[in-house]
Design a protein around this motif. Structure first.
Motif, PDB file in Angstrom:
ATOM      1  N   ILE A  39     -59.573 -21.218  -1.255  1.00  0.00           N
ATOM      2  CA  ILE A  39     -59.137 -21.984  -0.089  1.00  0.00           C
ATOM      3  C   ILE A  39     -59.534 -21.198   1.161  1.00  0.00           C
ATOM      4  O   ILE A  39     -59.399 -19.979   1.208  1.00  0.00           O
ATOM      5  CB  ILE A  39     -57.609 -22.250  -0.119  1.00  0.00           C
ATOM      6  CG1 ILE A  39     -57.169 -23.073   1.091  1.00  0.00           C
ATOM      7  CG2 ILE A  39     -56.832 -20.974  -0.216  1.00  0.00           C
ATOM      8  CD1 ILE A  39     -55.715 -23.539   1.034  1.00  0.00           C
ATOM      9  N   ASN A  40     -60.078 -21.905   2.114  1.00  0.00           N
ATOM     10  CA  ASN A  40     -60.426 -21.316   3.405  1.00  0.00           C
ATOM     11  C   ASN A  40     -59.793 -22.162   4.492  1.00  0.00           C
ATOM     12  O   ASN A  40     -59.678 -23.386   4.342  1.00  0.00           O
ATOM     13  CB  ASN A  40     -61.941 -21.279   3.612  1.00  0.00           C
ATOM     14  CG  ASN A  40     -62.632 -20.372   2.626  1.00  0.00           C
ATOM     15  OD1 ASN A  40     -62.260 -19.219   2.489  1.00  0.00           O
ATOM     16  ND2 ASN A  40     -63.608 -20.895   1.916  1.00  0.00           N
ATOM     17  N   GLY A  41     -59.402 -21.525   5.573  1.00  0.00           N
ATOM     18  CA  GLY A  41     -58.782 -22.265   6.666  1.00  0.00           C
ATOM     19  C   GLY A  41     -59.219 -21.735   8.016  1.00  0.00           C
ATOM     20  O   GLY A  41     -59.526 -20.558   8.162  1.00  0.00           O
ATOM     21  N   LYS A  42     -59.240 -22.638   8.970  1.00  0.00           N
ATOM     22  CA  LYS A  42     -59.581 -22.281  10.341  1.00  0.00           C
ATOM     23  C   LYS A  42     -58.631 -23.027  11.259  1.00  0.00           C
ATOM     24  O   LYS A  42     -58.497 -24.257  11.166  1.00  0.00           O
ATOM     25  CB  LYS A  42     -61.024 -22.670  10.646  1.00  0.00           C
ATOM     26  CG  LYS A  42     -61.463 -22.323  12.044  1.00  0.00           C
ATOM     27  CD  LYS A  42     -62.898 -22.720  12.289  1.00  0.00           C
ATOM     28  CE  LYS A  42     -63.265 -22.374  13.714  1.00  0.00           C
ATOM     29  NZ  LYS A  42     -64.605 -22.828  14.048  1.00  0.00           N
ATOM     30  N   LYS A  43     -57.967 -22.271  12.142  1.00  0.00           N
ATOM     31  CA  LYS A  43     -57.075 -22.924  13.094  1.00  0.00           C
ATOM     32  C   LYS A  43     -57.881 -23.782  14.053  1.00  0.00           C
ATOM     33  O   LYS A  43     -58.950 -23.393  14.495  1.00  0.00           O
ATOM     34  CB  LYS A  43     -56.273 -21.890  13.876  1.00  0.00           C
ATOM     35  CG  LYS A  43     -55.174 -21.270  13.069  1.00  0.00           C
ATOM     36  CD  LYS A  43     -54.267 -20.431  13.928  1.00  0.00           C
ATOM     37  CE  LYS A  43     -53.133 -19.912  13.056  1.00  0.00           C
ATOM     38  NZ  LYS A  43     -52.109 -19.243  13.823  1.00  0.00           N
ATOM     39  N   ILE A  44     -57.339 -24.938  14.340  1.00  0.00           N
ATOM     40  CA  ILE A  44     -57.946 -25.833  15.316  1.00  0.00           C
ATOM     41  C   ILE A  44     -57.208 -25.604  16.621  1.00  0.00           C
ATOM     42  O   ILE A  44     -55.993 -25.795  16.684  1.00  0.00           O
ATOM     43  CB  ILE A  44     -57.834 -27.309  14.881  1.00  0.00           C
ATOM     44  CG1 ILE A  44     -58.557 -27.518  13.553  1.00  0.00           C
ATOM     45  CG2 ILE A  44     -58.377 -28.221  15.963  1.00  0.00           C
ATOM     46  CD1 ILE A  44     -58.344 -28.890  12.949  1.00  0.00           C
ATOM     47  N   ALA A  45     -57.951 -25.195  17.618  1.00  0.00           N
ATOM     48  CA  ALA A  45     -57.332 -24.933  18.916  1.00  0.00           C
ATOM     49  C   ALA A  45     -56.800 -26.236  19.487  1.00  0.00           C
ATOM     50  O   ALA A  45     -57.484 -27.258  19.483  1.00  0.00           O
ATOM     51  CB  ALA A  45     -58.349 -24.308  19.866  1.00  0.00           C
ATOM     52  N   PHE A  46     -55.566 -26.205  19.943  1.00  0.00           N
ATOM     53  CA  PHE A  46     -54.984 -27.390  20.563  1.00  0.00           C
ATOM     54  C   PHE A  46     -55.694 -27.635  21.888  1.00  0.00           C
ATOM     55  O   PHE A  46     -55.766 -26.761  22.741  1.00  0.00           O
ATOM     56  CB  PHE A  46     -53.484 -27.203  20.792  1.00  0.00           C
ATOM     57  CG  PHE A  46     -52.824 -28.428  21.361  1.00  0.00           C
ATOM     58  CD1 PHE A  46     -52.678 -29.571  20.598  1.00  0.00           C
ATOM     59  CD2 PHE A  46     -52.373 -28.437  22.664  1.00  0.00           C
ATOM     60  CE1 PHE A  46     -52.069 -30.700  21.115  1.00  0.00           C
ATOM     61  CE2 PHE A  46     -51.765 -29.570  23.188  1.00  0.00           C
ATOM     62  CZ  PHE A  46     -51.618 -30.695  22.407  1.00  0.00           C
ATOM     63  N   VAL A  47     -56.258 -28.802  22.044  1.00  0.00           N
ATOM     64  CA  VAL A  47     -57.080 -29.117  23.208  1.00  0.00           C
ATOM     65  C   VAL A  47     -56.312 -30.060  24.123  1.00  0.00           C
ATOM     66  O   VAL A  47     -55.924 -31.140  23.709  1.00  0.00           O
ATOM     67  CB  VAL A  47     -58.401 -29.784  22.763  1.00  0.00           C
ATOM     68  CG1 VAL A  47     -59.284 -30.064  23.945  1.00  0.00           C
ATOM     69  CG2 VAL A  47     -59.114 -28.918  21.741  1.00  0.00           C
ATOM     70  N   GLU A  48     -56.086 -29.628  25.350  1.00  0.00           N
ATOM     71  CA  GLU A  48     -55.383 -30.492  26.294  1.00  0.00           C
ATOM     72  C   GLU A  48     -56.325 -31.377  27.095  1.00  0.00           C
ATOM     73  O   GLU A  48     -55.915 -32.405  27.612  1.00  0.00           O
ATOM     74  CB  GLU A  48     -54.534 -29.638  27.230  1.00  0.00           C
ATOM     75  CG  GLU A  48     -53.390 -28.972  26.486  1.00  0.00           C
ATOM     76  CD  GLU A  48     -52.413 -28.279  27.416  1.00  0.00           C
ATOM     77  OE1 GLU A  48     -52.340 -28.647  28.600  1.00  0.00           O
ATOM     78  OE2 GLU A  48     -51.715 -27.380  26.929  1.00  0.00           O
ATOM     79  N   ASN A  49     -57.579 -30.987  27.207  1.00  0.00           N
ATOM     80  CA  ASN A  49     -58.564 -31.771  27.943  1.00  0.00           C
ATOM     81  C   ASN A  49     -58.904 -33.014  27.118  1.00  0.00           C
ATOM     82  O   ASN A  49     -59.420 -32.910  26.014  1.00  0.00           O
ATOM     83  CB  ASN A  49     -59.813 -30.907  28.165  1.00  0.00           C
ATOM     84  CG  ASN A  49     -60.926 -31.650  28.866  1.00  0.00           C
ATOM     85  OD1 ASN A  49     -61.019 -32.862  28.799  1.00  0.00           O
ATOM     86  ND2 ASN A  49     -61.777 -30.891  29.530  1.00  0.00           N
ATOM     87  N   PRO A  50     -58.638 -34.224  27.639  1.00  0.00           N
ATOM     88  CA  PRO A  50     -58.853 -35.442  26.849  1.00  0.00           C
ATOM     89  C   PRO A  50     -60.306 -35.648  26.424  1.00  0.00           C
ATOM     90  O   PRO A  50     -60.562 -36.155  25.343  1.00  0.00           O
ATOM     91  CB  PRO A  50     -58.395 -36.575  27.766  1.00  0.00           C
ATOM     92  CG  PRO A  50     -57.825 -35.966  28.972  1.00  0.00           C
ATOM     93  CD  PRO A  50     -58.053 -34.499  28.932  1.00  0.00           C
ATOM     94  N   ILE A  51     -61.257 -35.249  27.254  1.00  0.00           N
ATOM     95  CA  ILE A  51     -62.670 -35.421  26.895  1.00  0.00           C
ATOM     96  C   ILE A  51     -63.027 -34.485  25.745  1.00  0.00           C
ATOM     97  O   ILE A  51     -63.671 -34.882  24.779  1.00  0.00           O
ATOM     98  CB  ILE A  51     -63.578 -35.181  28.121  1.00  0.00           C
ATOM     99  CG1 ILE A  51     -63.338 -36.291  29.147  1.00  0.00           C
ATOM    100  CG2 ILE A  51     -65.054 -35.131  27.710  1.00  0.00           C
ATOM    101  CD1 ILE A  51     -64.002 -36.071  30.474  1.00  0.00           C
ATOM    102  N   ALA A  52     -62.581 -33.239  25.829  1.00  0.00           N
ATOM    103  CA  ALA A  52     -62.841 -32.279  24.747  1.00  0.00           C
ATOM    104  C   ALA A  52     -62.155 -32.729  23.467  1.00  0.00           C
ATOM    105  O   ALA A  52     -62.718 -32.616  22.371  1.00  0.00           O
ATOM    106  CB  ALA A  52     -62.374 -30.886  25.152  1.00  0.00           C
ATOM    107  N   LEU A  53     -60.934 -33.259  23.577  1.00  0.00           N
ATOM    108  CA  LEU A  53     -60.207 -33.754  22.413  1.00  0.00           C
ATOM    109  C   LEU A  53     -60.967 -34.911  21.776  1.00  0.00           C
ATOM    110  O   LEU A  53     -61.128 -34.965  20.560  1.00  0.00           O
ATOM    111  CB  LEU A  53     -58.794 -34.191  22.805  1.00  0.00           C
ATOM    112  CG  LEU A  53     -57.928 -34.754  21.688  1.00  0.00           C
ATOM    113  CD1 LEU A  53     -57.713 -33.728  20.589  1.00  0.00           C
ATOM    114  CD2 LEU A  53     -56.586 -35.211  22.227  1.00  0.00           C
TER     115      LEU A  53
END
Length: 132
Positions: free
Chosen positions: A93-107
């Motif tokens: 199993i491998n995992g990578k945190k997904i950065a919480f994105v507040e910018n709606p365009i980036a999201l």
């Protein structure tokens, strides 16, 4: 073609929902040779669903097959801040945190990227696994 469009729409909506709730992790779940040889695809799918449900009530996952040798594995986006990797007993199993994105365009771009990954050709048309 309409079924594919509906599938893309559902995937993006679910991924957007998960990402909007807070910390998430992108997981890759693989199986040992022994598990691949001694179980069916349905059994392995059940293992994945059971594992994901045990760590979070909010996830979306898909089966995928490696480009080089076609080896079966799963990818998942899970709404959780950390995972105990020792609880997956069927392979790696491998995992990578997904950065919480507040910018709606980036999201929006991130949602498109993740949903395209979930629906790419190497998934061979298998359905996504959703939490309820």
């Amino acid at each position: 073609y309409q079924n594919y469009r509906n599938r893309v729409k559902r995937a993006r909506k679910k991924i957007e929902s998960i990402l909007s709730l807070g910390p998430c992790i992108f997981l890759t779940l693989t199986f040992t040779d022994k598990v691949l040889e001694s179980t069916t695809k349905d059994t392995r799918k059940r293992y994945v669903k059971r594992f994901l449900h045990s760590i979070s009530s909010n996830y979306v996952a898909n089966i995928d097959f490696g480009k080089q040798n076609g080896r079966e594995h799963y990818h998942a986006i899970v709404q959780i801040d950390r995972v105990d990797f020792t609880t997956w007993h069927y392979g790696a199993i491998n995992g990578k945190k997904i950065a919480f994105v507040e910018n709606p365009i980036a999201l929006a771009k991130y949602i498109v990227k993740l949903s395209n990954h979930a629906l790419k050709l190497t998934t061979k048309g298998f359905k996504l696994i959703y939490s309820r």
